[in-house]
Design an enzyme around this catalytic site. Structure first.
Site, PDB file in Angstrom:
ATOM      1  N   GLU A  35     -33.509  -1.540  12.132  1.00  0.00           N
ATOM      2  CA  GLU A  35     -32.954  -2.528  13.063  1.00  0.00           C
ATOM      3  C   GLU A  35     -31.438  -2.388  13.210  1.00  0.00           C
ATOM      4  O   GLU A  35     -30.902  -2.543  14.288  1.00  0.00           O
ATOM      5  CB  GLU A  35     -33.315  -3.960  12.625  1.00  0.00           C
ATOM      6  CG  GLU A  35     -34.783  -4.302  12.820  1.00  0.00           C
ATOM      7  CD  GLU A  35     -35.239  -4.155  14.274  1.00  0.00           C
ATOM      8  OE1 GLU A  35     -34.424  -4.361  15.178  1.00  0.00           O
ATOM      9  OE2 GLU A  35     -36.409  -3.807  14.486  1.00  0.00           O
ATOM     10  N   TYR A 118     -30.982 -11.883  16.561  1.00  0.00           N
ATOM     11  CA  TYR A 118     -32.027 -10.939  16.992  1.00  0.00           C
ATOM     12  C   TYR A 118     -32.544 -10.128  15.800  1.00  0.00           C
ATOM     13  O   TYR A 118     -33.757 -10.038  15.557  1.00  0.00           O
ATOM     14  CB  TYR A 118     -31.473  -9.988  18.075  1.00  0.00           C
ATOM     15  CG  TYR A 118     -32.411  -8.844  18.325  1.00  0.00           C
ATOM     16  CD1 TYR A 118     -33.479  -8.982  19.197  1.00  0.00           C
ATOM     17  CD2 TYR A 118     -32.284  -7.633  17.629  1.00  0.00           C
ATOM     18  CE1 TYR A 118     -34.387  -7.953  19.388  1.00  0.00           C
ATOM     19  CE2 TYR A 118     -33.178  -6.606  17.802  1.00  0.00           C
ATOM     20  CZ  TYR A 118     -34.222  -6.768  18.694  1.00  0.00           C
ATOM     21  OH  TYR A 118     -35.126  -5.752  18.859  1.00  0.00           O
ATOM     22  N   ASP A 136     -33.484 -10.355  23.040  1.00  0.00           N
ATOM     23  CA  ASP A 136     -32.441  -9.361  23.331  1.00  0.00           C
ATOM     24  C   ASP A 136     -32.484  -9.062  24.822  1.00  0.00           C
ATOM     25  O   ASP A 136     -33.167  -9.754  25.586  1.00  0.00           O
ATOM     26  CB  ASP A 136     -32.641  -8.088  22.487  1.00  0.00           C
ATOM     27  CG  ASP A 136     -33.842  -7.278  22.941  1.00  0.00           C
ATOM     28  OD1 ASP A 136     -34.698  -7.828  23.662  1.00  0.00           O
ATOM     29  OD2 ASP A 136     -33.917  -6.087  22.600  1.00  0.00           O
TER      30      ASP A 136
END
Ligand code: SF4
Length: 356
Positions: A35, A118, A136
């Protein structure tokens, strides 16, 4: 439509799996790595970096114990270097302060350095199936189009409205699949340009498709004006040696290396560069150096900045003993992590002479 949304989406997902090395992984450390790498980065670009990090640092303590220069070197070329610094600092924090155990709640994950809402939602849902919806650019686009929302996505009201809707829509039992599905749907079906409306399972219910608004949504209010900065790099060439500087200042590219830099307010102008104090320190008189070559301007675009770099190749007979730079062998340049504008320059031999 709100009730049906996740059903239609998950059905679409079942037939459109995009295999990725981190998909299905439950190791929170690897998910966190993927991520962070994928923040502001396309999947194809981030993939080799993810594989490199997992291979070199299979456990979080391996990353924690690595040298910072080595981590930065592995990150080289990916940009947004504060991510690498935060990654390293967080690995140390988890290893040393949390006994190597990755946080398990959304709140604790959100408290980690470099983790925003996020990323926290993505990690919490992928690793632990916690019902936190990711929001997002993909999600803004998909939701604004399907529900016909015209509130600007970069306004406070818009952010609140989309976050609230995303929380209502998430399938709480299948949070991990749901989040993956909406991201994949935005990346492959409801794309920014030329969305594939023809084969879309939402077509009949999609407000923007039905009203012919697809090209207009999502709406943004501000356009970021990128400030230009002019970097003039001095490639000092003395036999087999050159000079480098580590960027430790609170600025872009912190902890990366670069050649001695003279920043000017205007595009490259040699007369202007020669007036600067650093030039005078390095070359106290005109007889001790020769300018060999000046490169055409090279650009690197960052989020809020446009860097315009010129490389001035200069030969000197001897590097002064007293100066503020690192003296290195030119053959060792490869060992240092540079910003992209410098690596691209060094990779293109036509831009400098063989002296370098
Ligand atoms: S119909 Fe088109 S705009 Fe609407 S969700 Fe599908 S791909 Fe996106």
């Amino acid at each position: 439509m709100k009730e049906e949304f996740s059903k239609i989406l998950l059905k679409w997902f079942a037939g459109h799996h995009r295999p990725m090395p981190w998909k299905g992984v439950k190791n929170p450390y690897w998910i966190w790595l993927s991520e962070i790498i994928l923040q502001q980065t396309r999947v194809e670009q981030g993939l080799p970096y993810y594989e490199r990090f997992v291979k070199n640092y299979p456990k979080i303590e391996n990353l924690a114990n690595a040298k910072e220069d080595e981590v930065m070197k592995h990150w080289q070329g990916l940009g947004y270097y504060s991510r690498a610094r935060n990654l390293h600092a967080t690995a140390k924090y988890i290893t040393n302060d949390l006994n190597g155990i990755f946080p398990k709640t959304h709140k604790e994950i959100l408290n980690l350095k470099g983790v925003g809402p996020y990323t926290a939602a993505a990690i919490a849902s992928f690793a632990y199936n916690l019902p936190h919806a990711v929001v997002d650019g993909n999600v803004y686009r998909v939701l604004s189009r399907i529900f016909g929302i015209k509130t600007p996505i970069d306004s406070t009201a818009g952010k609140k409205e989309f976050a609230k809707l995303a929380d209502i829509l998430i399938n709480k039992k299948r949070a991990s699949d749901y989040n993956q599905a909406i991201m994949d749907f935005g990346a492959t079906q409801c794309t920014p340009k030329l969305p594939n409306c023809k084969t879309c399972p939402f077509q009949k219910k999609c407000v923007s498709f039905q009203n012919n608004w697809v090209g207009e949504l999502p709406i943004k209010t501000k356009k970021i004006k990128k400030k230009e900065r002019y970097f003039n790099y001095l490639l000092i060439n003395s036999a087999d040696k050159t000079l480098l500087h580590k960027r430790t200042e609170k600025d872009i590219w912190q902890n990366l290396y670069e050649f001695p830099l003279i920043e000017t307010l205007q595009p490259f102008d040699l007369k202007e560069v020669k007036k600067q104090p650093l030039w005078k320190t390095l070359f106290p008189n005109e007889n001790i150096y020769i300018i060999i070559k000046i490169s055409p301007p090279a650009k690197q675009i960052l989020t809020h900045r446009k860097i315009i770099a010129t490389f001035i190749e200069i030969s000197i007979t001897q590097i002064p003993e007293k100066q503020p730079f690192l003296v290195i062998e030119k053959k060792d340049l490869k060992q240092y992590a540079f910003p992209k504008v410098i690596t691209s320059f060094l990779a293109d031999k036509s831009l400098y002479l063989e002296l370098f």
